[in-house]
Design a protein around this motif. Structure first.
Motif, PDB file in Angstrom:
ATOM      1  N   GLU A   1      41.860  50.665 123.653  1.00 24.16           N
ATOM      2  CA  GLU A   1      41.353  51.930 123.114  1.00 24.16           C
ATOM      3  C   GLU A   1      41.194  51.828 121.596  1.00 24.16           C
ATOM      4  OE1 GLU A   1      43.801  55.167 124.320  1.00 24.16           O
ATOM      5  OE2 GLU A   1      43.689  54.675 126.450  1.00 24.16           O
ATOM      6  N   PRO A   2      40.262  51.002 121.128  1.00 18.84           N
ATOM      7  CA  PRO A   2      40.061  50.846 119.685  1.00 18.84           C
ATOM      8  C   PRO A   2      39.685  52.169 119.032  1.00 18.84           C
ATOM      9  CG  PRO A   2      38.188  49.970 120.894  1.00 18.84           C
ATOM     10  CD  PRO A   2      39.257  50.252 121.914  1.00 18.84           C
ATOM     11  N   THR A   3      40.161  52.375 117.816  1.00 17.20           N
ATOM     12  CA  THR A   3      39.873  53.627 117.120  1.00 17.20           C
ATOM     13  C   THR A   3      38.671  53.484 116.198  1.00 17.20           C
ATOM     14  OG1 THR A   3      41.223  53.211 115.159  1.00 17.20           O
ATOM     15  CG2 THR A   3      42.355  54.076 117.109  1.00 17.20           C
ATOM     16  N   ALA A   4      38.107  54.608 115.813  1.00 16.16           N
ATOM     17  CA  ALA A   4      36.920  54.601 114.963  1.00 16.16           C
ATOM     18  C   ALA A   4      37.223  54.130 113.553  1.00 16.16           C
ATOM     19  CB  ALA A   4      36.305  56.005 114.917  1.00 16.16           C
ATOM     20  N   ASN A   5      38.446  54.369 113.067  1.00 14.86           N
ATOM     21  CA  ASN A   5      38.784  54.011 111.693  1.00 14.86           C
ATOM     22  C   ASN A   5      39.436  52.643 111.560  1.00 14.86           C
ATOM     23  OD1 ASN A   5      37.846  56.483 110.835  1.00 14.86           O
ATOM     24  ND2 ASN A   5      39.870  57.442 110.862  1.00 14.86           N
ATOM     25  N   ALA A   6      40.104  52.181 112.609  1.00 14.47           N
ATOM     26  CA  ALA A   6      40.863  50.944 112.505  1.00 14.47           C
ATOM     27  C   ALA A   6      40.539  49.921 113.586  1.00 14.47           C
ATOM     28  CB  ALA A   6      42.364  51.253 112.541  1.00 14.47           C
TER      29      ALA A   6
ATOM     30  N   TYR B   1      31.505  50.353 114.939  1.00 13.98           N
ATOM     31  CA  TYR B   1      31.413  48.961 114.529  1.00 13.98           C
ATOM     32  C   TYR B   1      32.640  48.478 113.757  1.00 13.98           C
ATOM     33  CZ  TYR B   1      29.598  51.388 110.396  1.00 13.98           C
ATOM     34  OH  TYR B   1      29.432  52.238 109.325  1.00 13.98           O
ATOM     35  N   VAL B   2      33.684  49.288 113.625  1.00 15.95           N
ATOM     36  CA  VAL B   2      34.929  48.834 113.012  1.00 15.95           C
ATOM     37  C   VAL B   2      35.755  48.113 114.073  1.00 15.95           C
ATOM     38  CG1 VAL B   2      37.061  49.495 111.846  1.00 15.95           C
ATOM     39  CG2 VAL B   2      34.933  50.734 111.353  1.00 15.95           C
ATOM     40  N   ASP B   3      36.047  46.844 113.842  1.00 15.21           N
ATOM     41  CA  ASP B   3      36.802  46.046 114.805  1.00 15.21           C
ATOM     42  C   ASP B   3      38.228  45.744 114.353  1.00 15.21           C
ATOM     43  OD1 ASP B   3      34.732  45.468 116.880  1.00 15.21           O
ATOM     44  OD2 ASP B   3      33.705  44.569 115.175  1.00 15.21           O
ATOM     45  N   LEU B   4      38.407  45.509 113.050  1.00 21.78           N
ATOM     46  CA  LEU B   4      39.713  45.159 112.517  1.00 21.78           C
ATOM     47  C   LEU B   4      39.871  45.761 111.128  1.00 21.78           C
ATOM     48  CD1 LEU B   4      39.704  41.374 113.498  1.00 21.78           C
ATOM     49  CD2 LEU B   4      41.212  43.107 114.503  1.00 21.78           C
ATOM     50  N   VAL B   5      41.107  45.793 110.624  1.00 24.09           N
ATOM     51  CA  VAL B   5      41.348  46.219 109.252  1.00 24.09           C
ATOM     52  C   VAL B   5      42.215  45.179 108.561  1.00 24.09           C
ATOM     53  CG1 VAL B   5      41.085  48.701 109.638  1.00 24.09           C
ATOM     54  CG2 VAL B   5      43.325  47.642 109.969  1.00 24.09           C
ATOM     55  N   ALA B   6      42.072  45.131 107.229  1.00 27.38           N
ATOM     56  CA  ALA B   6      42.820  44.172 106.418  1.00 27.38           C
ATOM     57  C   ALA B   6      42.914  44.738 105.003  1.00 27.38           C
ATOM     58  CB  ALA B   6      42.096  42.828 106.424  1.00 27.38           C
ATOM     59  N   PRO B   7      43.850  44.236 104.182  1.00 26.74           N
ATOM     60  CA  PRO B   7      44.037  44.771 102.835  1.00 26.74           C
ATOM     61  C   PRO B   7      42.752  44.811 102.017  1.00 26.74           C
ATOM     62  CG  PRO B   7      45.840  43.335 103.380  1.00 26.74           C
ATOM     63  CD  PRO B   7      44.860  43.216 104.505  1.00 26.74           C
TER      64      PRO B   7
ATOM     65  N   ASP C   1      28.379  49.699 120.273  1.00 25.52           N
ATOM     66  CA  ASP C   1      28.760  50.952 120.921  1.00 25.52           C
ATOM     67  C   ASP C   1      30.152  50.788 121.496  1.00 25.52           C
ATOM     68  OD1 ASP C   1      28.788  53.382 122.149  1.00 25.52           O
ATOM     69  OD2 ASP C   1      27.511  52.790 123.797  1.00 25.52           O
ATOM     70  N   LYS C   2      31.153  51.005 120.654  1.00 25.99           N
ATOM     71  CA  LYS C   2      32.501  50.626 121.011  1.00 25.99           C
ATOM     72  C   LYS C   2      33.275  51.649 121.824  1.00 25.99           C
ATOM     73  CE  LYS C   2      34.927  48.411 118.170  1.00 25.99           C
ATOM     74  NZ  LYS C   2      35.611  48.087 116.981  1.00 25.99           N
ATOM     75  N   GLN C   3      32.853  52.815 122.077  1.00 24.20           N
ATOM     76  CA  GLN C   3      33.669  53.825 122.742  1.00 24.20           C
ATOM     77  C   GLN C   3      34.969  54.025 121.972  1.00 24.20           C
ATOM     78  OE1 GLN C   3      32.342  55.409 125.358  1.00 24.20           O
ATOM     79  NE2 GLN C   3      30.584  54.095 125.081  1.00 24.20           N
ATOM     80  N   ALA C   4      34.870  54.089 120.655  1.00 24.12           N
ATOM     81  CA  ALA C   4      36.074  54.195 119.833  1.00 24.12           C
ATOM     82  C   ALA C   4      36.664  55.593 119.912  1.00 24.12           C
ATOM     83  CB  ALA C   4      35.741  53.866 118.384  1.00 24.12           C
ATOM     84  N   THR C   5      37.985  55.643 119.788  1.00 28.83           N
ATOM     85  CA  THR C   5      38.665  56.925 119.774  1.00 28.83           C
ATOM     86  C   THR C   5      39.438  57.063 118.485  1.00 28.83           C
ATOM     87  OG1 THR C   5      40.585  55.950 120.864  1.00 28.83           O
ATOM     88  CG2 THR C   5      38.918  56.959 122.276  1.00 28.83           C
ATOM     89  N   ALA C   6      39.196  58.121 117.749  1.00 28.54           N
ATOM     90  CA  ALA C   6      39.867  58.313 116.469  1.00 28.54           C
ATOM     91  C   ALA C   6      41.160  59.078 116.683  1.00 28.54           C
ATOM     92  CB  ALA C   6      38.951  59.081 115.518  1.00 28.54           C
ATOM     93  N   GLY C   7      42.268  58.374 116.645  1.00 28.61           N
ATOM     94  CA  GLY C   7      43.559  59.010 116.856  1.00 28.61           C
ATOM     95  C   GLY C   7      44.112  59.582 115.575  1.00 28.61           C
ATOM     96  N   SER C   8      45.057  60.501 115.685  1.00 27.57           N
ATOM     97  CA  SER C   8      45.641  61.138 114.513  1.00 27.57           C
ATOM     98  C   SER C   8      46.489  60.178 113.700  1.00 27.57           C
ATOM     99  CB  SER C   8      46.502  62.329 114.933  1.00 27.57           C
ATOM    100  OG  SER C   8      47.561  61.892 115.783  1.00 27.57           O
ATOM    101  N   ASP C   9      46.866  59.048 114.311  1.00 27.70           N
ATOM    102  CA  ASP C   9      47.699  58.088 113.589  1.00 27.70           C
ATOM    103  C   ASP C   9      46.878  56.988 112.942  1.00 27.70           C
ATOM    104  OD1 ASP C   9      48.851  56.035 116.387  1.00 27.70           O
ATOM    105  OD2 ASP C   9      46.908  56.904 115.901  1.00 27.70           O
ATOM    106  N   ASP C  10      45.550  57.166 112.856  1.00 29.59           N
ATOM    107  CA  ASP C  10      44.712  56.157 112.230  1.00 29.59           C
ATOM    108  C   ASP C  10      45.138  55.886 110.806  1.00 29.59           C
ATOM    109  OD1 ASP C  10      41.321  56.404 113.533  1.00 29.59           O
ATOM    110  OD2 ASP C  10      43.164  55.620 114.368  1.00 29.59           O
ATOM    111  N   ALA C  11      45.591  56.925 110.084  1.00 29.55           N
ATOM    112  CA  ALA C  11      45.924  56.765 108.680  1.00 29.55           C
ATOM    113  C   ALA C  11      47.065  55.797 108.475  1.00 29.55           C
ATOM    114  CB  ALA C  11      46.276  58.109 108.060  1.00 29.55           C
ATOM    115  N   GLU C  12      47.878  55.586 109.513  1.00 27.82           N
ATOM    116  CA  GLU C  12      48.965  54.626 109.397  1.00 27.82           C
ATOM    117  C   GLU C  12      48.852  53.602 110.513  1.00 27.82           C
ATOM    118  OE1 GLU C  12      52.806  56.273 108.846  1.00 27.82           O
ATOM    119  OE2 GLU C  12      52.071  57.952 107.681  1.00 27.82           O
ATOM    120  N   ALA C  13      47.625  53.181 110.742  1.00 28.09           N
ATOM    121  CA  ALA C  13      47.355  52.305 111.865  1.00 28.09           C
ATOM    122  C   ALA C  13      48.158  51.033 111.831  1.00 28.09           C
ATOM    123  CB  ALA C  13      45.871  51.957 111.899  1.00 28.09           C
ATOM    124  N   THR C  14      48.375  50.495 110.654  1.00 26.94           N
ATOM    125  CA  THR C  14      48.971  49.184 110.581  1.00 26.94           C
ATOM    126  C   THR C  14      50.434  49.210 110.229  1.00 26.94           C
ATOM    127  OG1 THR C  14      48.299  49.089 108.315  1.00 26.94           O
ATOM    128  CG2 THR C  14      46.812  48.176 109.929  1.00 26.94           C
TER     129      THR C  14
END
Length: 431
Positions: free
Chosen positions: A305-310, A235-241, A380-393
């Motif tokens: 390919e939206p990620t689980a964290n971002a 259910y994570v669609d976007l990220v912001a500060p 049910d987003k079919q999200a993929t958590a990539g290793s670069d999630d920590a620096e997604a933005t």
């Protein structure tokens, strides 16, 4: 999750009573100057707010703030709160903010920054306040008089607000809330909610962010790193500060507290970003504004390919405002059609929104519903958590967004509530 309390404020998480507060280090600064507080809004520079305001300030857009109420008399909000437009049947306490949280959210969206107040990202927009009982801050009598979250959402859906912002949440699935949100989406509203502050590995699902048709927002810091406290999932669609930001310490509105964290900040700023875009393109539908937020989001992975964290990445409204030739796509084609479709249910299409200036629109945000728990529906987003999630933005620091749950606490230790973590939707008060 560590337990902490403030005047008995607690929520239910996974069926057990647990605190929704996140302890943070803060300083209390009575009489802080405008420069002090606004300099802490670190995202305004990277987002190039001053440049965006030359194109759009959010004028003509109304945002429903479903929260702890909104105080219309803070210097930053004078003239920005449309209290008279709250339907009478759900107006109880709308301008009596019992925690300071709703007022902080409103200032982050539409505040003018006057006399040391927070500077809103969309200072030309206006807010319509709705107060719902969150936690146990209200008396039993006040809770009975206040509207439920479902009632507030439905009332906002029947008004001419364009955006419904919800920096609240609960682990409890409520069919009434889901039905109200579907109704609001069918009326052409953009729905935005915090995903929660329990952490990426918590396994919790937070509502209303997890309902279909709702844009779930998580947090980033000033280095464009995904916040550890932000929850992850379909259910994570976007990220912001959402880190190291100021907010009112409590409902006395005497001072701001500092260095606070939470996905509530991110939600408010994402709502403001949507207001900026919609004001610049008033004839767009909710689908088109949502598509613009998704298409221009900063990310290092393929858009599909939206990620689980971002999710789809960091909000960057300037990318839309700076491009006079930006194509927002089909007005009646939901950019998240596949995700919003529920099993056995036909998508709502082409129902005219409440605002006469907007064209009919399908539900504009969310993700596919699947069975969750005892019949609850989640995206049910079919999200993929990539290793670069920590620096997604980190892909583009020229835009960012920030959401926050308000600071609450005593002088010795201030605790901040995170988006969905802080609040219990009113329907759970009998539990």
């Amino acid at each position: 999750m560590k337990s902490a309390t403030r005047r008995g404020l607690r929520v239910r998480v996974g069926g057990a009573a647990a605190s929704a507060l996140i302890a943070v280090g803060v300083s209390l600064a009575p009489g802080a100057t405008a420069a002090d507080v606004q300099s802490e809004q670190w995202y305004l520079g990277p987002m190039q707010a001053e440049k965006m305001w030359k194109t759009s300030t959010g004028e003509g857009i109304k945002v429903a703030v479903i929260d702890t109420g909104v105080n219309p008399d803070t210097p930053s909000l004078k003239g920005q709160v449309l209290a008279d437009e709250v339907p009478k049947q759900v107006a109880y306490g709308a301008t009596d903010d019992y925690a300071g949280h709703g007022t902080t959210m409103a200032e982050l969206m539409v505040g003018t920054g006057a006399d040391g107040g927070l500077q809103g990202l969309a200072p030309g927009a206006e807010v319509v306040p709705y107060r719902v009982p969150l936690g146990n801050e209200l008396s039993a009598k006040e809770e009975k008089l206040a509207p439920t979250s479902a009632e507030a959402i439905k009332a906002a859906a029947d008004s001419d607000v364009r955006i419904i912002s919800m920096s609240i949440g609960s682990a409890a699935y409520e069919p009434e809330d889901e039905a109200a949100l579907k109704y609001a989406a069918s009326k052409g509203k953009i729905l935005v909610a915090s995903v929660g502050n329990s952490g990426q590995d918590s396994g919790y699902i937070e509502y209303p962010a997890a309902y279909p048709y709702v844009l779930g927002v998580s947090s980033i810091d000033d280095k464009s790193h995904i916040s550890d406290f932000g929850q992850s999932g379909n259910y994570v669609d976007l990220v912001a500060p959402g880190e190291n930001l100021p907010a009112y310490c409590n409902g006395n509105f005497e001072q701001y507290c500092h260095n606070l964290n939470g996905t509530s900040f991110s939600t408010a700023i994402t709502s403001a970003a949507a207001a900026l875009i919609w004001s610049a393109h008033p004839d767009w539908t909710a689908n088109q504004v949502t598509r613009a937020l998704i298409d221009t989001a900063g990310r290092k992975w393929p858009k599909d390919e939206p990620t689980a964290n971002a999710g789809y990445g960091t909000i960057r409204p300037r990318s839309v405002l700076a491009d006079p030739d930006y194509d927002a796509g089909e007005p009646y084609s939901d950019p998240l059609r596949k995700e919003n479709a529920q099993e056995g249910e036909k998508l709502v299409t082409e129902i005219p929104p409440a605002s006469a200036s907007a064209k009919p629109s399908e539900p504009s945000a969310g993700a596919t519903a699947a069975s969750q728990g005892a019949g609850g529906s989640t995206k049910d987003k079919q999200a993929t958590a990539g290793s670069d999630d920590a620096e997604a933005t980190a892909a583009d620091a020229s835009d960012g967004g920030s959401t926050l749950w308000i600071a609450l606490g005593a002088v010795a230790a201030v605790l901040v509530i995170g988006g969905v973590g802080f609040a219990v939707l009113r329907a759970r008060r009998a539990n």
